[in-house]
Design a protein around this motif. Structure first.
Motif, PDB file in Angstrom:
ATOM      1  N   THR A   1       0.852  -1.193   0.000  1.00  0.00           N
ATOM      2  CA  THR A   1       0.000   0.000   0.000  1.00  0.00           C
ATOM      3  C   THR A   1       0.884   1.237   0.000  1.00  0.00           C
ATOM      4  OG1 THR A   1      -1.685  -1.190   1.246  1.00  0.00           O
ATOM      5  CG2 THR A   1      -1.867   1.202   1.210  1.00  0.00           C
ATOM      6  N   LEU A   2       0.600   2.133  -0.913  1.00  0.00           N
ATOM      7  CA  LEU A   2       1.360   3.377  -1.008  1.00  0.00           C
ATOM      8  C   LEU A   2       0.376   4.534  -1.049  1.00  0.00           C
ATOM      9  CD1 LEU A   2       4.091   4.874  -1.502  1.00  0.00           C
ATOM     10  CD2 LEU A   2       3.669   4.571  -3.934  1.00  0.00           C
ATOM     11  N   ALA A   3       0.479   5.400  -0.051  1.00  0.00           N
ATOM     12  CA  ALA A   3      -0.406   6.565   0.045  1.00  0.00           C
ATOM     13  C   ALA A   3      -1.875   6.176  -0.121  1.00  0.00           C
ATOM     14  CB  ALA A   3       0.002   7.616  -1.004  1.00  0.00           C
ATOM     15  N   GLY A   4      -2.248   5.065   0.510  1.00  0.00           N
ATOM     16  CA  GLY A   4      -3.644   4.633   0.472  1.00  0.00           C
ATOM     17  C   GLY A   4      -4.044   3.884  -0.790  1.00  0.00           C
ATOM     18  N   ARG A   5      -3.121   3.723  -1.715  1.00  0.00           N
ATOM     19  CA  ARG A   5      -3.427   3.010  -2.963  1.00  0.00           C
ATOM     20  C   ARG A   5      -2.817   1.616  -2.908  1.00  0.00           C
ATOM     21  NH1 ARG A   5      -4.462   7.112  -6.802  1.00  0.00           N
ATOM     22  NH2 ARG A   5      -5.453   5.483  -8.021  1.00  0.00           N
ATOM     23  N   ARG A   6      -3.529   0.642  -3.418  1.00  0.00           N
ATOM     24  CA  ARG A   6      -3.035  -0.730  -3.446  1.00  0.00           C
ATOM     25  C   ARG A   6      -2.249  -0.951  -4.735  1.00  0.00           C
ATOM     26  NH1 ARG A   6      -1.411  -4.538  -0.580  1.00  0.00           N
ATOM     27  NH2 ARG A   6      -2.883  -3.674   0.917  1.00  0.00           N
ATOM     28  N   VAL A   7      -0.961  -1.224  -4.574  1.00  0.00           N
ATOM     29  CA  VAL A   7      -0.092  -1.442  -5.734  1.00  0.00           C
ATOM     30  C   VAL A   7       0.265  -2.924  -5.812  1.00  0.00           C
ATOM     31  CG1 VAL A   7       2.147  -0.902  -6.788  1.00  0.00           C
ATOM     32  CG2 VAL A   7       0.909   0.870  -5.509  1.00  0.00           C
ATOM     33  N   THR A   8       0.055  -3.524  -6.965  1.00  0.00           N
ATOM     34  CA  THR A   8       0.399  -4.928  -7.159  1.00  0.00           C
ATOM     35  C   THR A   8       1.197  -5.074  -8.448  1.00  0.00           C
ATOM     36  OG1 THR A   8      -1.665  -5.562  -6.079  1.00  0.00           O
ATOM     37  CG2 THR A   8      -0.522  -7.282  -7.326  1.00  0.00           C
ATOM     38  N   VAL A   9       2.267  -5.847  -8.367  1.00  0.00           N
ATOM     39  CA  VAL A   9       3.096  -6.110  -9.540  1.00  0.00           C
ATOM     40  C   VAL A   9       3.190  -7.621  -9.701  1.00  0.00           C
ATOM     41  CG1 VAL A   9       5.427  -5.912 -10.503  1.00  0.00           C
ATOM     42  CG2 VAL A   9       4.433  -3.974  -9.274  1.00  0.00           C
ATOM     43  N   ALA A  10       2.983  -8.108 -10.919  1.00  0.00           N
ATOM     44  CA  ALA A  10       3.078  -9.546 -11.157  1.00  0.00           C
ATOM     45  C   ALA A  10       3.599  -9.822 -12.550  1.00  0.00           C
ATOM     46  CB  ALA A  10       1.704 -10.193 -10.974  1.00  0.00           C
ATOM     47  N   ALA A  11       4.254 -10.975 -12.682  1.00  0.00           N
ATOM     48  CA  ALA A  11       4.761 -11.387 -13.987  1.00  0.00           C
ATOM     49  C   ALA A  11       3.584 -11.735 -14.886  1.00  0.00           C
ATOM     50  CB  ALA A  11       5.697 -12.579 -13.827  1.00  0.00           C
ATOM     51  N   LYS A  12       3.622 -11.203 -16.110  1.00  0.00           N
ATOM     52  CA  LYS A  12       2.562 -11.480 -17.072  1.00  0.00           C
ATOM     53  C   LYS A  12       3.017 -11.035 -18.460  1.00  0.00           C
ATOM     54  CE  LYS A  12      -2.348 -10.659 -17.915  1.00  0.00           C
ATOM     55  NZ  LYS A  12      -3.560  -9.917 -17.523  1.00  0.00           N
ATOM     56  N   ALA A  13       2.604 -11.745 -19.463  1.00  0.00           N
ATOM     57  CA  ALA A  13       2.865 -11.358 -20.855  1.00  0.00           C
ATOM     58  C   ALA A  13       4.355 -11.160 -21.146  1.00  0.00           C
ATOM     59  CB  ALA A  13       2.079 -10.087 -21.203  1.00  0.00           C
ATOM     60  N   GLY A  14       5.186 -12.006 -20.569  1.00  0.00           N
ATOM     61  CA  GLY A  14       6.622 -11.944 -20.842  1.00  0.00           C
ATOM     62  C   GLY A  14       7.336 -10.813 -20.124  1.00  0.00           C
ATOM     63  N   GLY A  15       6.643 -10.147 -19.224  1.00  0.00           N
ATOM     64  CA  GLY A  15       7.268  -9.061 -18.470  1.00  0.00           C
ATOM     65  C   GLY A  15       6.539  -8.898 -17.153  1.00  0.00           C
ATOM     66  N   TYR A  16       6.376  -7.666 -16.752  1.00  0.00           N
ATOM     67  CA  TYR A  16       5.665  -7.402 -15.492  1.00  0.00           C
ATOM     68  C   TYR A  16       4.542  -6.414 -15.726  1.00  0.00           C
ATOM     69  CZ  TYR A  16       9.301  -9.955 -13.131  1.00  0.00           C
ATOM     70  OH  TYR A  16      10.143 -10.949 -12.733  1.00  0.00           O
TER      71      TYR A  16
ATOM     72  N   LEU B   1       1.337  -4.039 -13.885  1.00  0.00           N
ATOM     73  CA  LEU B   1       1.082  -3.222 -12.703  1.00  0.00           C
ATOM     74  C   LEU B   1      -0.419  -3.069 -12.490  1.00  0.00           C
ATOM     75  CD1 LEU B   1       2.229  -1.161 -10.611  1.00  0.00           C
ATOM     76  CD2 LEU B   1       2.320   0.500 -12.479  1.00  0.00           C
ATOM     77  N   TRP B   2      -0.846  -3.265 -11.257  1.00  0.00           N
ATOM     78  CA  TRP B   2      -2.244  -3.027 -10.900  1.00  0.00           C
ATOM     79  C   TRP B   2      -2.261  -1.943  -9.815  1.00  0.00           C
ATOM     80  CZ3 TRP B   2      -0.366  -7.590 -12.490  1.00  0.00           C
ATOM     81  CH2 TRP B   2      -1.142  -8.397 -13.333  1.00  0.00           C
ATOM     82  N   ILE B   3      -3.109  -0.966  -9.980  1.00  0.00           N
ATOM     83  CA  ILE B   3      -3.299   0.026  -8.928  1.00  0.00           C
ATOM     84  C   ILE B   3      -4.770   0.013  -8.549  1.00  0.00           C
ATOM     85  CG2 ILE B   3      -3.204   2.475  -8.313  1.00  0.00           C
ATOM     86  CD1 ILE B   3      -0.693   2.682 -10.047  1.00  0.00           C
ATOM     87  N   ASP B   4      -5.048  -0.267  -7.270  1.00  0.00           N
ATOM     88  CA  ASP B   4      -6.421  -0.444  -6.775  1.00  0.00           C
ATOM     89  C   ASP B   4      -7.181  -1.439  -7.657  1.00  0.00           C
ATOM     90  OD1 ASP B   4      -5.872   1.373  -4.757  1.00  0.00           O
ATOM     91  OD2 ASP B   4      -6.598   3.080  -5.916  1.00  0.00           O
ATOM     92  N   SER B   5      -6.522  -2.548  -7.958  1.00  0.00           N
ATOM     93  CA  SER B   5      -7.112  -3.662  -8.725  1.00  0.00           C
ATOM     94  C   SER B   5      -7.370  -3.359 -10.202  1.00  0.00           C
ATOM     95  CB  SER B   5      -8.420  -4.158  -8.095  1.00  0.00           C
ATOM     96  OG  SER B   5      -8.177  -4.546  -6.765  1.00  0.00           O
ATOM     97  N   ILE B   6      -6.954  -2.190 -10.663  1.00  0.00           N
ATOM     98  CA  ILE B   6      -7.105  -1.890 -12.094  1.00  0.00           C
ATOM     99  C   ILE B   6      -5.777  -2.171 -12.790  1.00  0.00           C
ATOM    100  CG2 ILE B   6      -7.567  -0.091 -13.805  1.00  0.00           C
ATOM    101  CD1 ILE B   6      -9.294   1.250 -11.557  1.00  0.00           C
ATOM    102  N   GLU B   7      -5.839  -3.048 -13.794  1.00  0.00           N
ATOM    103  CA  GLU B   7      -4.609  -3.440 -14.476  1.00  0.00           C
ATOM    104  C   GLU B   7      -4.186  -2.407 -15.504  1.00  0.00           C
ATOM    105  OE1 GLU B   7      -4.835  -7.261 -16.363  1.00  0.00           O
ATOM    106  OE2 GLU B   7      -2.760  -7.173 -17.070  1.00  0.00           O
ATOM    107  N   GLY B   8      -2.896  -2.071 -15.465  1.00  0.00           N
ATOM    108  CA  GLY B   8      -2.362  -1.167 -16.470  1.00  0.00           C
ATOM    109  C   GLY B   8      -2.162  -1.898 -17.787  1.00  0.00           C
TER     110      GLY B   8
END
Ligand code: ZN
Length: 149
Positions: free
Chosen positions: A105-120, A122-129
């Motif tokens: 959690t960063l400044a109240g936002r949920r940050v998630t990073v995971a391996a996908k599509a041959g790279g990494y 990013l999800w912020i508040d469950s929304i995938e970039g």
């Protein structure tokens, strides 16, 4: 050192801001456009009300050219502090997720990073970039830049 350099004013400059070049190698550093001092990471951007070009200088020349003994150092300190927080962010305590990623959690936002599509990804508040990052660290830093900067 000469006081006047081919018509460039030696005083009366205004500090517009300090930029961190975030150097990854020797070539990424700047040289002071006033005194030629090399290996500058934190560049002070100066403008002048009666001169048409800006100057990119180091802290010492920034103090001298603006005539402000407090402002330039304070501005650089703020940028340094921000950069230090940014650089530490990937090394903070991230929790493993059930899906093989890492989250924090960063400044109240949920940050998630995971391996996908041959790279990494990013999800912020469950929304995938939509972007795929080449490293986990670069995805983490992108999240920091989005949320904090
Ligand atoms: Zn200088």
């Amino acid at each position: 050192m000469s006081e006047a350099k081919s018509g460039i004013p030696a005083c009366g400059w205004v500090l517009d801001g300090v930029i961190d070049l975030m150097p990854a190698c020797e070539d990424d550093y700047a040289s002071c456009e006033w005194c030629g001092n090399e290996k500058i990471r934190f560049v002070h951007m100066l403008s002048h009300p009666r001169h048409f070009e800006t100057l990119a200088v180091g802290c010492v020349c920034s103090v001298r050219l603006t005539g402000d003994s407090v402002g330039p150092a304070a501005a650089e300190k703020e940028v340094r502090s921000h950069s230090a927080k940014r650089e530490r962010f990937p090394d903070r305590k991230w929790k493993d997720t059930r899906f093989g990623g890492r989250t924090i959690t960063l400044a109240g936002r949920r940050v998630t990073v995971a391996a996908k599509a041959g790279g990494y990804r990013l999800w912020i508040d469950s929304i995938e970039g939509r972007k795929t990052y080449t490293s986990e660290r670069s995805a983490m830093l992108a999240a920091f830049d989005y949320i904090v900067s």
